[in-house]
Design an enzyme around this catalytic site. Structure first.
Site, PDB file in Angstrom:
ATOM      1  N   ARG A 143     -18.113  -1.117   5.172  1.00 47.28           N
ATOM      2  CA  ARG A 143     -19.066  -1.887   4.366  1.00 47.28           C
ATOM      3  C   ARG A 143     -19.797  -2.906   5.226  1.00 47.28           C
ATOM      4  O   ARG A 143     -20.981  -3.201   4.998  1.00 47.28           O
ATOM      5  CB  ARG A 143     -18.306  -2.587   3.230  1.00 47.28           C
ATOM      6  CG  ARG A 143     -19.180  -3.464   2.333  1.00 47.28           C
ATOM      7  CD  ARG A 143     -18.351  -4.132   1.247  1.00 47.28           C
ATOM      8  NE  ARG A 143     -17.295  -4.967   1.783  1.00 47.28           N
ATOM      9  CZ  ARG A 143     -17.478  -6.235   2.178  1.00 47.28           C
ATOM     10  NH1 ARG A 143     -18.678  -6.802   2.110  1.00 47.28           N
ATOM     11  NH2 ARG A 143     -16.462  -6.942   2.653  1.00 47.28           N
ATOM     12  N   CYS A 159      -8.329  -2.063   7.984  1.00 50.66           N
ATOM     13  CA  CYS A 159      -6.953  -2.071   7.482  1.00 50.66           C
ATOM     14  C   CYS A 159      -6.466  -0.657   7.189  1.00 50.66           C
ATOM     15  O   CYS A 159      -5.364  -0.263   7.592  1.00 50.66           O
ATOM     16  CB  CYS A 159      -6.844  -2.939   6.234  1.00 50.66           C
ATOM     17  SG  CYS A 159      -6.906  -4.712   6.559  1.00 50.66           S
ATOM     18  N   HIS A 183      -1.449  -5.700   1.984  1.00 50.29           N
ATOM     19  CA  HIS A 183      -2.636  -6.553   1.917  1.00 50.29           C
ATOM     20  C   HIS A 183      -2.260  -7.871   1.243  1.00 50.29           C
ATOM     21  O   HIS A 183      -1.470  -7.881   0.291  1.00 50.29           O
ATOM     22  CB  HIS A 183      -3.745  -5.886   1.103  1.00 50.29           C
ATOM     23  CG  HIS A 183      -4.694  -5.070   1.922  1.00 50.29           C
ATOM     24  ND1 HIS A 183      -4.866  -3.716   1.748  1.00 50.29           N
ATOM     25  CD2 HIS A 183      -5.542  -5.429   2.919  1.00 50.29           C
ATOM     26  CE1 HIS A 183      -5.780  -3.268   2.595  1.00 50.29           C
ATOM     27  NE2 HIS A 183      -6.202  -4.294   3.324  1.00 50.29           N
ATOM     28  N   GLU A 203       0.818  -1.213   0.000  1.00 48.68           N
ATOM     29  CA  GLU A 203       0.000   0.000   0.000  1.00 48.68           C
ATOM     30  C   GLU A 203       0.852   1.263   0.000  1.00 48.68           C
ATOM     31  O   GLU A 203       1.841   1.373   0.715  1.00 48.68           O
ATOM     32  CB  GLU A 203      -0.929   0.011   1.214  1.00 48.68           C
ATOM     33  CG  GLU A 203      -1.910  -1.153   1.265  1.00 48.68           C
ATOM     34  CD  GLU A 203      -2.914  -1.157   0.110  1.00 48.68           C
ATOM     35  OE1 GLU A 203      -3.029  -0.121  -0.589  1.00 48.68           O
ATOM     36  OE2 GLU A 203      -3.586  -2.183  -0.083  1.00 48.68           O
TER      37      GLU A 203
END
Length: 219
Positions: free
Chosen positions: A95, A148, A171, A85
């Site tokens: 979500r 995350c 990730h 990242e």
């Protein structure tokens, strides 16, 4: 043998979430606990999948171990590669509820904090070495808006006053065990992930200035 005078490396994974019974981020991170790289001991710890508590735990770990490097690892089921990242953003937009039942919407990770932070690890040098080792890897331009990203942002916010320490986030895909329950989903073994994390940390310890090379995205 580790040198007790050298600050350690902090490596974190996550607890299972979203109905999964395992989280390969923790399994891979745990496999490296106690390993020594360039005289520095790896300290592996598990973070809760909770927006607020994860940041409290991470800050306590940083205060306790005063690490020279911090690499946080999380799972992004559906991704086919190790995603190194680039940037964390100051937004929490869930979500699904976290493991404590919290579902923040359009909330800042750190009220009053900057819009974003960039990783301070040599992400492109890490990318080159991972690919050279045959590992599927990419530079990711988004860590999402779930826990995350919150941990990644909280990490970089915590390190802002620790110029000696560098940090970042990776990730990982599903493990094969998980992918068997998600037909068509790509996967990567825990052993391959652990090996990849070790490579990434070795590169980070050995590299002060990152490579200048194209690794962007069109969309």
């Amino acid at each position: 043998m580790s040198d007790p005078s050298l600050a350690p490396i902090l490596l974190t994974g996550f607890a299972p979430f979203g109905g999964e019974t395992i989280n390969p981020s923790w399994e891979a991170v745990q496999a490296l606990d106690g390993e020594v790289l360039r005289g520095r001991r790896i300290v592996s710890r598990r973070l809760p999948v909770e927006f607020d508590n994860s940041l409290d735990v991470l800050r306590d770990l940083i205060d306790t171990f005063d690490p020279v490097l911090v690499l946080c690892v999380g799972q992004a089921g559906g991704r086919a590669q190790l995603s190194i990242e680039r940037v964390a953003i100051n937004i929490a937009d869930a979500r699904i509820p976290d493991n404590a039942g919290a579902s923040p919407i359009d909330a800042p990770v750190v009220p009053g904090g900057p819009a974003g932070y960039f990783a301070t690890l040599p992400i492109k040098a890490m990318l080159v070495e991972l690919r050279a080792a045959g590992m599927p890897a990419e530079i990711s331009q988004t860590a999402g808006t779930y826990v995350c990203n919150a941990v990644f942002y909280g990490l970089m916010h915590a390190l802002r006053d620790r110029p000696r320490a560098r940090g970042g986030f990776i990730h990982i895909p599903y493990s094969p065990e998980q992918a068997a329950r998600h037909p068509g989903a790509p996967s990567l073994s825990v052993g391959a992930v652990a090996k990849s994390l070790q490579i990434a940390l070795e590169v980070a310890l050995a590299t002060d200035a990152d490579l200048r090379m194209a690794a962007g995205a069109e969309n």
